[in-house]
Each structure stands twice: as structure tokens, then as C-alpha cells.
Motif scaffolding. Structure first.
Motif, PDB file in Angstrom:
ATOM      1  N   THR A  87       0.810  -1.228   0.000  1.00 43.46           N
ATOM      2  CA  THR A  87       0.000   0.000   0.000  1.00 43.46           C
ATOM      3  C   THR A  87       0.837   1.270   0.000  1.00 43.46           C
ATOM      4  OG1 THR A  87      -0.114   0.293   2.418  1.00 43.46           O
ATOM      5  CG2 THR A  87      -1.699  -1.241   1.421  1.00 43.46           C
ATOM      6  N   GLY A  88       2.167   1.138   0.010  1.00 47.41           N
ATOM      7  CA  GLY A  88       3.006   2.318   0.165  1.00 47.41           C
ATOM      8  C   GLY A  88       2.935   2.851   1.584  1.00 47.41           C
ATOM      9  N   TRP A  91       2.447   8.592   3.752  1.00 48.70           N
ATOM     10  CA  TRP A  91       2.693   9.831   3.015  1.00 48.70           C
ATOM     11  C   TRP A  91       2.220   9.732   1.561  1.00 48.70           C
ATOM     12  CZ3 TRP A  91       6.183   6.832   5.630  1.00 48.70           C
ATOM     13  CH2 TRP A  91       6.902   5.916   4.862  1.00 48.70           C
ATOM     14  N   ALA A  92       1.945   8.511   1.082  1.00 48.75           N
ATOM     15  CA  ALA A  92       1.475   8.311  -0.294  1.00 48.75           C
ATOM     16  C   ALA A  92      -0.032   8.090  -0.361  1.00 48.75           C
ATOM     17  CB  ALA A  92       2.198   7.122  -0.927  1.00 48.75           C
ATOM     18  N   ARG A  93      -0.732   8.434   0.721  1.00 49.46           N
ATOM     19  CA  ARG A  93      -2.167   8.142   0.797  1.00 49.46           C
ATOM     20  C   ARG A  93      -2.942   8.709  -0.385  1.00 49.46           C
ATOM     21  NH1 ARG A  93      -6.913  10.471   2.764  1.00 49.46           N
ATOM     22  NH2 ARG A  93      -8.309   9.024   3.884  1.00 49.46           N
ATOM     23  N   LEU A 112      -8.957  -7.909  -0.893  1.00 49.24           N
ATOM     24  CA  LEU A 112      -7.796  -8.529  -0.262  1.00 49.24           C
ATOM     25  C   LEU A 112      -6.610  -7.592  -0.417  1.00 49.24           C
ATOM     26  CD1 LEU A 112      -6.350 -10.998   1.051  1.00 49.24           C
ATOM     27  CD2 LEU A 112      -5.938 -11.852  -1.267  1.00 49.24           C
ATOM     28  N   VAL A 113      -5.896  -7.364   0.674  1.00 52.10           N
ATOM     29  CA  VAL A 113      -4.633  -6.630   0.639  1.00 52.10           C
ATOM     30  C   VAL A 113      -3.534  -7.587   1.081  1.00 52.10           C
ATOM     31  CG1 VAL A 113      -3.281  -4.685   1.516  1.00 52.10           C
ATOM     32  CG2 VAL A 113      -5.756  -4.432   1.167  1.00 52.10           C
ATOM     33  N   VAL A 114      -2.511  -7.726   0.239  1.00 52.11           N
ATOM     34  CA  VAL A 114      -1.344  -8.534   0.574  1.00 52.11           C
ATOM     35  C   VAL A 114      -0.193  -7.588   0.887  1.00 52.11           C
ATOM     36  CG1 VAL A 114       0.305 -10.272  -0.212  1.00 52.11           C
ATOM     37  CG2 VAL A 114      -2.099 -10.409  -0.935  1.00 52.11           C
ATOM     38  N   GLY A 115       0.354  -7.686   2.084  1.00 54.75           N
ATOM     39  CA  GLY A 115       1.543  -6.935   2.451  1.00 54.75           C
ATOM     40  C   GLY A 115       2.745  -7.855   2.353  1.00 54.75           C
ATOM     41  N   THR A 116       3.682  -7.543   1.458  1.00 52.39           N
ATOM     42  CA  THR A 116       4.802  -8.458   1.243  1.00 52.39           C
ATOM     43  C   THR A 116       5.681  -8.607   2.475  1.00 52.39           C
ATOM     44  OG1 THR A 116       6.159  -6.668   0.304  1.00 52.39           O
ATOM     45  CG2 THR A 116       4.849  -8.012  -1.241  1.00 52.39           C
ATOM     46  N   GLY A 124       1.817   1.007   4.958  1.00 55.40           N
ATOM     47  CA  GLY A 124       1.449   2.202   5.715  1.00 55.40           C
ATOM     48  C   GLY A 124       0.044   2.707   5.500  1.00 55.40           C
ATOM     49  N   ASN A 125      -0.689   2.096   4.562  1.00 52.23           N
ATOM     50  CA  ASN A 125      -2.061   2.556   4.295  1.00 52.23           C
ATOM     51  C   ASN A 125      -3.102   1.458   4.484  1.00 52.23           C
ATOM     52  OD1 ASN A 125      -1.786   5.403   3.451  1.00 52.23           O
ATOM     53  ND2 ASN A 125      -0.486   4.531   1.845  1.00 52.23           N
ATOM     54  N   LEU A 126      -2.819   0.491   5.310  1.00 52.44           N
ATOM     55  CA  LEU A 126      -3.788  -0.571   5.558  1.00 52.44           C
ATOM     56  C   LEU A 126      -5.113  -0.023   6.080  1.00 52.44           C
ATOM     57  CD1 LEU A 126      -1.670  -3.406   7.236  1.00 52.44           C
ATOM     58  CD2 LEU A 126      -2.499  -3.315   4.878  1.00 52.44           C
TER      59      LEU A 126
END
Length: 270
Positions: A87-88, A91-93, A112-116, A124-126
Motif C-alpha cells: 500500500t506504500g 505519506w502516499a495516501r 484482499l490486501v497482501v503486504g509483502t 502504511g495505508n492498511l
């Protein structure tokens, strides 16, 4: 006969669409890492969207995610809608929201959000996705915080759908990093790998950032053995080109450089 591996940049600006079926891949935001004065680095991670071919904006709201059951069925259900890989940083919201909107995807559409891995420039944007299931490193939870065990390991990937898997690719952040594998695109198999690869040509720098270089070296080899396109954590996507080495010939004029397979770039959209 052995296989020789080369890499080369994938031309195109973000958002970069690699169409496919049953899943397309869109690189929404390209990660970067820029040295600054002293030892400081300004950085953010790449953000990638995986879109099921059958998805439409209304379909994400047809059925709520399951509230119980096994992890396998819950993961496959979550993968029916848009999947965000990393999600970056916070600051990249606004850039992230704008990039999603450009693809016709609202935060509530993401299933679905996958955080590597668990670094702030990748997850940072979950908080923008409270209705999505989350697979962050090896932790999988449904909306509302119900965690399910799934058994992911280096020899046991998680299948999300036809040609869509999550692999354990340890090293950079320790033992729990993951990558997303999307087969069947117009460019072959795309792997979104977080910081397994910081960028193309990072051979001189990745070890200094790795918590387990031995494991990461193993993960990097698996990626290069499998992927046709790699989306790294902090640079432009790049292609992996394989060619079989030929027996040595007495003719010194035969140059392998003229026979790289797949030198022509397919048309990109985005």
C-alpha cells in the motif's frame, strides 16, 4: 544445456497495465529509494493491483467476505475482487487513492490486501481498507480481525485462484516475506516480490538491507527461475529473459547478444 538469465527494464509509465486472464496486473505506483544527505534515504514501496477478469465495481458488494471457515476457502473468496499488493507509506495516501480511482476502484471495492512484509513503506495505508481481508507477511485475517491459520511455506504456496498464488520468499525482512505470483498474463508470469528485489541491478546493495541474506539469495533464485516480469519494491518493473546456452563453437563471430528471446516489447496500456 543450462539456462542463462538476463534482465531488462519493462518500458512504460505508471499506471502500467499487463493484461491477462483470469487476472490482469496494474503497477499503480512505482517504488523508489533516493539517498539524501548523510545516511538518510527517502523511500516508498511499489503498489500493485491485481484485477480478476470477471470483476466489476458492483461485484465486490454482492457477497460479504466469509466470517468463518477454513483459510483456503476464505482466501479464494477474498481473491474474487481487486487485490492490492502493498500500500506504500502513509505519506502516499492521496497518490494511492488517486491511482485506484484511475482504475475505477474505490477503497471499499478492494477485497484482499497482501503486504509483502511489515515495513512502513509497504503497509502504511492498511487503514484505508477496513472491509478487506489482510494477508500481511504470514498473518491472514478477515475483516474485523479474525485470524486463520493457512500453512504457507517455501514448499507450500497459497493458491488464491487459477494461476494466482502467494509464495513464501524469506530474506529481506526475515523469515516471513511473501510474493504474489500471477500466471497467464500477456507477458507470461508476473511476480510482485516486495523487497526480495529492491530494483533491477541491485546486486551490489540488497545484502546490506537483508535480515537473512542466505534465505534471500534462495528467494531471488526462485523468482528468476519462475518470473517473466518482476515488480520490485523500489524501482521499475523488469523482464526476465532466459536463453539456453549453446555448446562452444570455433566461430568467434557467433554472438549470443543477437539472439535474446523476446526482445520485442508487447504493447502496454495504462
Amino acid at each position: 544445456m543450462s539456462s542463462l538469465v538476463q534482465t531488462k527494464p519493462l518500458r512504460g509509465e505508471t499506471p502500467l497495465l499487463v493484461p491477462g486472464g483470469p487476472y490482469s496486473v496494474v503497477v499503480l505506483l512505482q517504488g523508489y529509494a533516493e539517498p539524501e544527505e548523510g545516511d538518510a534515504v527517502r523511500a516508498d514501496g511499489s503498489v500493485t493491483l491485481v484485477l480478476p477478469q470477471a470483476w466489476g465495481p458492483a461485484s465486490s458488494h454482492e457477497e460479504p467476505p466469509p466470517t468463518g471457515g477454513e483459510a483456503k476457502s476464505a482466501l479464494e473468496e477474498a481473491a474474487r475482487g481487486p487485490i492490492l499488493v502493498d500500500t506504500g507509506g502513509p505519506w502516499a495516501r492521496e497518490a494511492l487513492l488517486g491511482a485506484l480511482a484511475g482504475q475505477g476502484v474505490a477503497p471499499g471495492d478492494v477485497t484482499l490486501v497482501v503486504g509483502t512484509h511489515g515495513h512502513s513503506d509497504h503497509i502504511g495505508n492498511l487503514g484505508l481498507f477496513p472491509a478487506a481481508s489482510l494477508l500481511v507477511s504470514h498473518d491472514f485475517c478477515l475483516p474485523g480481525g479474525r485470524y486463520l491459520l493457512h500453512g504457507l511455506g517455501e514448499e507450500r504456496p497459497l493458491r488464491l485462484g487459477p494461476g494466482l498464488e502467494v509464495w513464501a520468499t524469506p530474506g529481506h525482512g526475515g523469515q516471513r516475506d511473501v510474493s504474489v505470483v500471477v500466471a497467464g498474463t500477456a507477458l507470461g508470469t508476473v511476480m510482485v516480490v516486495g523487497d526480495v528485489f529492491e530494483r533491477e541491478g541491485d546486486e551490489d546493495s540488497w545484502q546490506a538491507l537483508s535480515e537473512d541474506p542466505v534465505a534471500q539469495e534462495r528467494s531471488r533464485k526462485r523468482v528468476l527461475d519462475t518470473a517473466d516480469v518482476v515488480v520490485p519494491g523500489h524501482g521499475a518493473p523488469f523482464r526476465v529473459v532466459r536463453e539456453a546456452s549453446q555448446p562452444e563453437t570455433k566461430d568467434p563471430g557467433n554472438s549470443r547478444q543477437d539472439s535474446v528471446v523476446g526482445d520485442k516489447e508487447p504493447t502496454m496500456h495504462g
